[in-house]
Design a protein around this motif. Structure first.
Motif, PDB file in Angstrom:
ATOM      1  N   PRO A  17     -17.055   0.051   4.359  1.00  0.00           N
ATOM      2  CA  PRO A  17     -18.133   0.963   3.986  1.00  0.00           C
ATOM      3  C   PRO A  17     -19.290   0.938   4.980  1.00  0.00           C
ATOM      4  O   PRO A  17     -19.371   0.065   5.850  1.00  0.00           O
ATOM      5  CB  PRO A  17     -18.590   0.390   2.642  1.00  0.00           C
ATOM      6  CG  PRO A  17     -18.418  -1.087   2.825  1.00  0.00           C
ATOM      7  CD  PRO A  17     -17.183  -1.249   3.689  1.00  0.00           C
ATOM      8  N   ASP A  18     -20.187   1.892   4.855  1.00  0.00           N
ATOM      9  CA  ASP A  18     -21.433   1.848   5.599  1.00  0.00           C
ATOM     10  C   ASP A  18     -22.155   0.546   5.260  1.00  0.00           C
ATOM     11  O   ASP A  18     -22.136   0.081   4.115  1.00  0.00           O
ATOM     12  CB  ASP A  18     -22.336   3.020   5.222  1.00  0.00           C
ATOM     13  CG  ASP A  18     -21.788   4.369   5.672  1.00  0.00           C
ATOM     14  OD1 ASP A  18     -20.791   4.380   6.430  1.00  0.00           O
ATOM     15  OD2 ASP A  18     -22.341   5.395   5.244  1.00  0.00           O
ATOM     16  N   GLY A  19     -22.798  -0.044   6.272  1.00  0.00           N
ATOM     17  CA  GLY A  19     -23.585  -1.252   6.041  1.00  0.00           C
ATOM     18  C   GLY A  19     -22.785  -2.531   6.007  1.00  0.00           C
ATOM     19  O   GLY A  19     -23.335  -3.598   5.725  1.00  0.00           O
ATOM     20  N   ALA A  20     -21.488  -2.482   6.299  1.00  0.00           N
ATOM     21  CA  ALA A  20     -20.642  -3.673   6.238  1.00  0.00           C
ATOM     22  C   ALA A  20     -20.944  -4.622   7.395  1.00  0.00           C
ATOM     23  O   ALA A  20     -21.425  -4.222   8.458  1.00  0.00           O
ATOM     24  CB  ALA A  20     -19.165  -3.290   6.260  1.00  0.00           C
ATOM     25  N   THR A  21     -20.645  -5.895   7.166  1.00  0.00           N
ATOM     26  CA  THR A  21     -20.709  -6.903   8.217  1.00  0.00           C
ATOM     27  C   THR A  21     -19.294  -7.234   8.649  1.00  0.00           C
ATOM     28  O   THR A  21     -18.433  -7.520   7.815  1.00  0.00           O
ATOM     29  CB  THR A  21     -21.416  -8.176   7.719  1.00  0.00           C
ATOM     30  OG1 THR A  21     -22.769  -7.862   7.379  1.00  0.00           O
ATOM     31  CG2 THR A  21     -21.418  -9.256   8.798  1.00  0.00           C
ATOM     32  N   LEU A  22     -19.049  -7.190   9.971  1.00  0.00           N
ATOM     33  CA  LEU A  22     -17.716  -7.430  10.513  1.00  0.00           C
ATOM     34  C   LEU A  22     -17.735  -8.613  11.465  1.00  0.00           C
ATOM     35  O   LEU A  22     -18.560  -8.673  12.386  1.00  0.00           O
ATOM     36  CB  LEU A  22     -17.209  -6.205  11.281  1.00  0.00           C
ATOM     37  CG  LEU A  22     -17.251  -4.831  10.622  1.00  0.00           C
ATOM     38  CD1 LEU A  22     -16.624  -3.799  11.553  1.00  0.00           C
ATOM     39  CD2 LEU A  22     -16.542  -4.848   9.290  1.00  0.00           C
ATOM     40  N   LEU A  23     -16.840  -9.561  11.252  1.00  0.00           N
ATOM     41  CA  LEU A  23     -16.524 -10.578  12.242  1.00  0.00           C
ATOM     42  C   LEU A  23     -15.456 -10.003  13.151  1.00  0.00           C
ATOM     43  O   LEU A  23     -14.428  -9.508  12.674  1.00  0.00           O
ATOM     44  CB  LEU A  23     -15.999 -11.841  11.561  1.00  0.00           C
ATOM     45  CG  LEU A  23     -17.022 -12.742  10.859  1.00  0.00           C
ATOM     46  CD1 LEU A  23     -16.327 -13.603   9.811  1.00  0.00           C
ATOM     47  CD2 LEU A  23     -17.736 -13.610  11.881  1.00  0.00           C
ATOM     48  N   VAL A  24     -15.677 -10.055  14.455  1.00  0.00           N
ATOM     49  CA  VAL A  24     -14.715  -9.476  15.397  1.00  0.00           C
ATOM     50  C   VAL A  24     -14.327 -10.536  16.421  1.00  0.00           C
ATOM     51  O   VAL A  24     -15.179 -11.046  17.154  1.00  0.00           O
ATOM     52  CB  VAL A  24     -15.288  -8.233  16.110  1.00  0.00           C
ATOM     53  CG1 VAL A  24     -14.244  -7.638  17.049  1.00  0.00           C
ATOM     54  CG2 VAL A  24     -15.738  -7.196  15.091  1.00  0.00           C
ATOM     55  N   GLY A  25     -13.049 -10.875  16.467  1.00  0.00           N
ATOM     56  CA  GLY A  25     -12.566 -11.894  17.385  1.00  0.00           C
ATOM     57  C   GLY A  25     -12.590 -11.435  18.824  1.00  0.00           C
ATOM     58  O   GLY A  25     -12.773 -10.257  19.132  1.00  0.00           O
ATOM     59  N   GLY A  26     -12.397 -12.393  19.716  1.00  0.00           N
ATOM     60  CA  GLY A  26     -12.345 -12.068  21.137  1.00  0.00           C
ATOM     61  C   GLY A  26     -13.334 -12.872  21.953  1.00  0.00           C
ATOM     62  O   GLY A  26     -14.449 -13.149  21.510  1.00  0.00           O
ATOM     63  N   PHE A  27     -12.904 -13.261  23.126  1.00  0.00           N
ATOM     64  CA  PHE A  27     -13.764 -13.908  24.118  1.00  0.00           C
ATOM     65  C   PHE A  27     -13.714 -13.018  25.340  1.00  0.00           C
ATOM     66  O   PHE A  27     -12.767 -13.059  26.114  1.00  0.00           O
ATOM     67  CB  PHE A  27     -13.242 -15.312  24.439  1.00  0.00           C
ATOM     68  CG  PHE A  27     -14.173 -16.115  25.301  1.00  0.00           C
ATOM     69  CD1 PHE A  27     -15.138 -16.928  24.728  1.00  0.00           C
ATOM     70  CD2 PHE A  27     -14.088 -16.053  26.674  1.00  0.00           C
ATOM     71  CE1 PHE A  27     -16.006 -17.670  25.521  1.00  0.00           C
ATOM     72  CE2 PHE A  27     -14.942 -16.792  27.479  1.00  0.00           C
ATOM     73  CZ  PHE A  27     -15.908 -17.611  26.903  1.00  0.00           C
ATOM     74  N   GLY A  28     -14.719 -12.136  25.456  1.00  0.00           N
ATOM     75  CA  GLY A  28     -14.583 -11.054  26.417  1.00  0.00           C
ATOM     76  C   GLY A  28     -13.442 -10.169  25.944  1.00  0.00           C
ATOM     77  O   GLY A  28     -13.376  -9.770  24.787  1.00  0.00           O
ATOM     78  N   GLY A  29     -12.492  -9.909  26.832  1.00  0.00           N
ATOM     79  CA  GLY A  29     -11.348  -9.082  26.455  1.00  0.00           C
ATOM     80  C   GLY A  29     -10.202  -9.859  25.830  1.00  0.00           C
ATOM     81  O   GLY A  29      -9.331  -9.272  25.184  1.00  0.00           O
TER      82      GLY A  29
END
Length: 225
Positions: A17-29
């Motif tokens: 939804p709008d306003g969500a908090t996302l953890l996004v993996g990755g170290f650079g690419g």
């Protein structure tokens, strides 16, 4: 029958939804879940808070998400590098909020979120602007700063292979933040190269148990890891 696999990336992120908090993996690419991020951009939820190590490279991945105008705040440890021009411009224009967190603190705050730890003291950041407004304490002659957990509504991570129960293996350094992020979100979504039959993954090599994964999608053999 437990089957956490989804037919496509769009169905994996359809309820963000709008306003969500996302953890996004990755170290650079490395380990960046590009296909899941592209699906988020297509869905276009607004006012997102992104927790990740970086703030985007070039024009793809997180940089594309920022460029789409969908993010209000970034929590990260390494926002600027040679090709972080999308973040740079948005931040300089006052269109993006930044919470800068030392890398060790970042991963420990995420781990604390997944482990149910209420808060912890760390010496990292003491005596710097990072500690401004935070509780400090001296323990055994050393100064510490109180830090609080980081949790999210969704975690978007990239793994190497998975099975329909959600058990995941990773490929070398592409693992980075994926395992700890998987524990700290209400809904964890993983993109994998292949979804293999139950029993095909050596239990000794499973890094993220399926109990921490809610959805997974195969993005195709040969995709970069």
């Amino acid at each position: 029958m437990i089957d956490k696999s989804r037919p496509d990336t769009q169905s994996c992120v359809a309820d963000i939804p709008d306003g969500a908090t996302l953890l996004v993996g990755g170290f650079g690419g490395a380990g960046m879940p590009h296909e899941l991020i592209e699906a988020v951009i297509a869905r276009a939820p607004k006012e997102l808070t992104i927790i990740s190590n970086n703030a985007g490279n070039g024009t793809t991945g997180l940089a594309a998400l920022l460029a789409a105008g969908l993010v209000k705040k970034v929590v990260c440890s390494f926002p600027r590098q040679a090709d972080s021009f999308v973040f740079d411009q948005l931040y300089r224009d006052g269109k993006l909020e930044l919470e800068l967190v030392p890398q060790g603190n970042l991963v420990e705050r995420i781990r604390a979120g997944g482990a149910g730890i209420g808060a912890f003291f760390t010496p990292t950041g003491y005596g710097t602007p990072i500690a401004a407004g935070k509780e400090t304490r001296q323990i055994d002659g050393r100064n510490y700063v109180l830090e609080y957990p980081l949790k999210a509504d969704f975690a978007l991570i990239k793994a190497h292979r998975g099975d329909r129960w959600g058990n995941l293996t990773y490929r070398k350094t592409a693992r980075n933040f994926g395992p700890v992020m998987a524990t700290a979100a209400t809904v964890t979504v993983a993109q994998v190269e292949d979804i293999v039959p139950l029993g095909a993954l050596d239990p000794e090599n499973i890094v993220t148990p399926g109990v921490f994964v809610d959805r997974l999608v195969a993005i195709g053999t040969g995709a970069a890891q």
